[in-house]
Design a protein around this motif. Structure first.
Motif, PDB file in Angstrom:
ATOM      1  N   HIS A 173     203.885  15.575  61.382  1.00  0.00           N
ATOM      2  CA  HIS A 173     202.643  14.833  61.176  1.00  0.00           C
ATOM      3  C   HIS A 173     201.481  15.825  61.297  1.00  0.00           C
ATOM      4  N   VAL A 174     200.911  16.153  60.164  1.00  0.00           N
ATOM      5  CA  VAL A 174     199.824  17.124  60.105  1.00  0.00           C
ATOM      6  C   VAL A 174     198.536  16.369  59.802  1.00  0.00           C
ATOM      7  N   GLY A 175     197.576  16.462  60.702  1.00  0.00           N
ATOM      8  CA  GLY A 175     196.329  15.713  60.543  1.00  0.00           C
ATOM      9  C   GLY A 175     195.316  16.389  59.642  1.00  0.00           C
ATOM     10  N   THR A 176     195.809  16.948  58.520  1.00  0.00           N
ATOM     11  CA  THR A 176     194.917  17.630  57.570  1.00  0.00           C
ATOM     12  C   THR A 176     195.595  17.677  56.220  1.00  0.00           C
ATOM     13  N   ARG A 177     194.836  17.988  55.194  1.00  0.00           N
ATOM     14  CA  ARG A 177     195.396  18.156  53.854  1.00  0.00           C
ATOM     15  C   ARG A 177     195.560  19.629  53.493  1.00  0.00           C
ATOM     16  N   ASP A 178     195.380  20.474  54.460  1.00  0.00           N
ATOM     17  CA  ASP A 178     195.441  21.911  54.234  1.00  0.00           C
ATOM     18  C   ASP A 178     196.892  22.330  53.948  1.00  0.00           C
ATOM     19  N   ASP A 179     197.100  23.010  52.829  1.00  0.00           N
ATOM     20  CA  ASP A 179     198.452  23.432  52.447  1.00  0.00           C
ATOM     21  C   ASP A 179     199.075  24.352  53.491  1.00  0.00           C
ATOM     22  N   ALA A 180     198.295  25.262  54.022  1.00  0.00           N
ATOM     23  CA  ALA A 180     198.817  26.227  54.990  1.00  0.00           C
ATOM     24  C   ALA A 180     199.362  25.526  56.230  1.00  0.00           C
ATOM     25  N   ALA A 181     198.706  24.452  56.648  1.00  0.00           N
ATOM     26  CA  ALA A 181     199.165  23.715  57.823  1.00  0.00           C
ATOM     27  C   ALA A 181     200.524  23.070  57.565  1.00  0.00           C
ATOM     28  N   TYR A 182     200.720  22.565  56.347  1.00  0.00           N
ATOM     29  CA  TYR A 182     202.009  21.960  56.020  1.00  0.00           C
ATOM     30  C   TYR A 182     203.121  22.998  55.939  1.00  0.00           C
ATOM     31  N   TRP A 183     202.806  24.157  55.313  1.00  0.00           N
ATOM     32  CA  TRP A 183     203.808  25.212  55.258  1.00  0.00           C
ATOM     33  C   TRP A 183     204.189  25.694  56.654  1.00  0.00           C
ATOM     34  N   GLN A 184     203.216  25.781  57.538  1.00  0.00           N
ATOM     35  CA  GLN A 184     203.488  26.189  58.908  1.00  0.00           C
ATOM     36  C   GLN A 184     204.360  25.165  59.616  1.00  0.00           C
ATOM     37  N   ALA A 185     204.068  23.874  59.401  1.00  0.00           N
ATOM     38  CA  ALA A 185     204.871  22.814  60.022  1.00  0.00           C
ATOM     39  C   ALA A 185     206.306  22.858  59.518  1.00  0.00           C
ATOM     40  N   LEU A 186     206.484  23.116  58.232  1.00  0.00           N
ATOM     41  CA  LEU A 186     207.836  23.203  57.673  1.00  0.00           C
ATOM     42  C   LEU A 186     208.568  24.437  58.187  1.00  0.00           C
ATOM     43  N   ARG A 187     207.847  25.546  58.350  1.00  0.00           N
ATOM     44  CA  ARG A 187     208.471  26.753  58.913  1.00  0.00           C
ATOM     45  C   ARG A 187     208.962  26.504  60.330  1.00  0.00           C
ATOM     46  N   GLU A 188     208.205  25.729  61.085  1.00  0.00           N
ATOM     47  CA  GLU A 188     208.621  25.411  62.451  1.00  0.00           C
ATOM     48  C   GLU A 188     209.867  24.536  62.492  1.00  0.00           C
ATOM     49  N   LEU A 189     210.161  23.874  61.390  1.00  0.00           N
ATOM     50  CA  LEU A 189     211.358  23.027  61.310  1.00  0.00           C
ATOM     51  C   LEU A 189     212.583  23.779  60.799  1.00  0.00           C
ATOM     52  N   GLN A 190     212.428  25.079  60.543  1.00  0.00           N
ATOM     53  CA  GLN A 190     213.554  25.850  60.008  1.00  0.00           C
ATOM     54  C   GLN A 190     214.817  25.762  60.877  1.00  0.00           C
ATOM     55  N   PRO A 191     214.723  25.869  62.207  1.00  0.00           N
ATOM     56  CA  PRO A 191     215.946  25.719  63.013  1.00  0.00           C
ATOM     57  C   PRO A 191     216.608  24.351  62.841  1.00  0.00           C
ATOM     58  N   ASN A 192     215.803  23.308  62.668  1.00  0.00           N
ATOM     59  CA  ASN A 192     216.357  21.971  62.457  1.00  0.00           C
ATOM     60  C   ASN A 192     217.070  21.869  61.123  1.00  0.00           C
ATOM     61  N   PHE A 193     216.472  22.474  60.080  1.00  0.00           N
ATOM     62  CA  PHE A 193     217.120  22.467  58.769  1.00  0.00           C
ATOM     63  C   PHE A 193     218.431  23.245  58.802  1.00  0.00           C
ATOM     64  N   MET A 194     218.419  24.390  59.486  1.00  0.00           N
ATOM     65  CA  MET A 194     219.633  25.192  59.588  1.00  0.00           C
ATOM     66  C   MET A 194     220.721  24.460  60.355  1.00  0.00           C
ATOM     67  N   GLY A 195     220.314  23.806  61.450  1.00  0.00           N
ATOM     68  CA  GLY A 195     221.277  23.027  62.223  1.00  0.00           C
ATOM     69  C   GLY A 195     221.859  21.886  61.414  1.00  0.00           C
ATOM     70  N   PHE A 196     221.008  21.216  60.633  1.00  0.00           N
ATOM     71  CA  PHE A 196     221.473  20.122  59.775  1.00  0.00           C
ATOM     72  C   PHE A 196     222.500  20.627  58.770  1.00  0.00           C
ATOM     73  N   MET A 197     222.183  21.723  58.085  1.00  0.00           N
ATOM     74  CA  MET A 197     223.097  22.237  57.059  1.00  0.00           C
ATOM     75  C   MET A 197     224.411  22.714  57.676  1.00  0.00           C
ATOM     76  N   LEU A 198     224.326  23.407  58.821  1.00  0.00           N
ATOM     77  CA  LEU A 198     225.534  23.903  59.473  1.00  0.00           C
ATOM     78  C   LEU A 198     226.434  22.748  59.891  1.00  0.00           C
ATOM     79  N   SER A 199     225.874  21.749  60.571  1.00  0.00           N
ATOM     80  CA  SER A 199     226.690  20.633  61.042  1.00  0.00           C
ATOM     81  C   SER A 199     227.185  19.763  59.892  1.00  0.00           C
ATOM     82  N   PHE A 200     226.377  19.647  58.827  1.00  0.00           N
ATOM     83  CA  PHE A 200     226.830  18.907  57.644  1.00  0.00           C
ATOM     84  C   PHE A 200     228.089  19.553  57.074  1.00  0.00           C
TER      85      PHE A 200
END
Length: 217
Positions: free
Chosen positions: A34-61
């Motif tokens: 949940h990013v309280g702005t429309r700034d693209d950089a903020a969204y990319w940063q939020a998605l980068r912070e989710l990289q461990p979650n994405f990796m964990g999802f793919m590995l366990s899948f």
């Protein structure tokens, strides 16, 4: 359809449902940022912070998918079943259903030792339970008559692939938490090595038995 065949089908459907639910729940643990702005950089940063979650999802899948494919393969070999498979099958499904939690724990703490040990230990337990299940299920007279003996031997041996890999990852997690997860990518290789060894052993036994049964000149 015989009563036993109907019960085997019910057990297969129930197991498939647990695998499907567990593999679906993995993505629920990846929370939308949940990013309280429309700034693209903020969204990319939020998605980068989710990289461990994405990796964990793919590995366990992929890991749960591998467990399901092996389960599907073995149950497809059966014409009947023993009541003795009920407990190892149920315990395996319990660990599979537990995987979304251990995945979330590991993904939220990607470099922490205890979550990594917990994750690898859970997969080691799942692999050992699956090996127990297959050893009980793949016995005469429950296996279909058209399944070659060498394929039965290969399937029994390939079940050692996951527990072996998980044991190595468990050891690696103590010394290099976070990097030990990459070992799980070697599960397909380990499974194929064990399957090939089991198939060769079964063929050697067949040749030895054939030679023993030949009349001496």
């Amino acid at each position: 359809m015989s009563t036993n065949a109907s019960q085997l089908e019910r057990l297969t459907f129930f197991s498939d449902a647990v695998f499907a639910i567990a593999i679906t729940l993995l993505i629920i643990e990846v929370h939308v940022p949940h990013v309280g702005t429309r700034d693209d950089a903020a969204y990319w940063q939020a998605l980068r912070e989710l990289q461990p979650n994405f990796m964990g999802f793919m590995l366990s899948f992929l890991v749960i998918g591998a467990l399901w494919m092996a389960h599907h393969r073995v149950f497809g070999m059966l014409a009947d079943y023993s009541q003795k498979i009920m407990w190892p099958n149920m315990l395996l499904l319990m660990v599979v259903a537990f995987m979304p939690f251990v995945t979330a724990l590991m993904s939220s703490n990607p470099l922490a030792r205890v979550p990594q040990l917990f994750y690898a230990g859970s997969l080691l337990l799942a692999g050992l339970l699956q090996r127990w299940l297959f050893s009980v299920a793949l016995r005469a007279p429950y296996v279909r008559g058209d399944v070659p003996p060498e394929e039965i031997a290969a399937t029994r041996c390939r079940a050692w692939g996951m527990p072996t890999t998980a044991a190595l990852a468990l050891i690696a997690a103590w010394f290099a938490p976070g990097f030990s997860d990459f070992l799980f990518l070697g599960i397909p290789v380990m499974v194929r090595l064990y399957a090939a060894a089991g198939r060769r052993h079964a063929l050697r036994l067949q040749v030895a038995r054939g030679n023993a049964g030949m009349p001496r000149s």
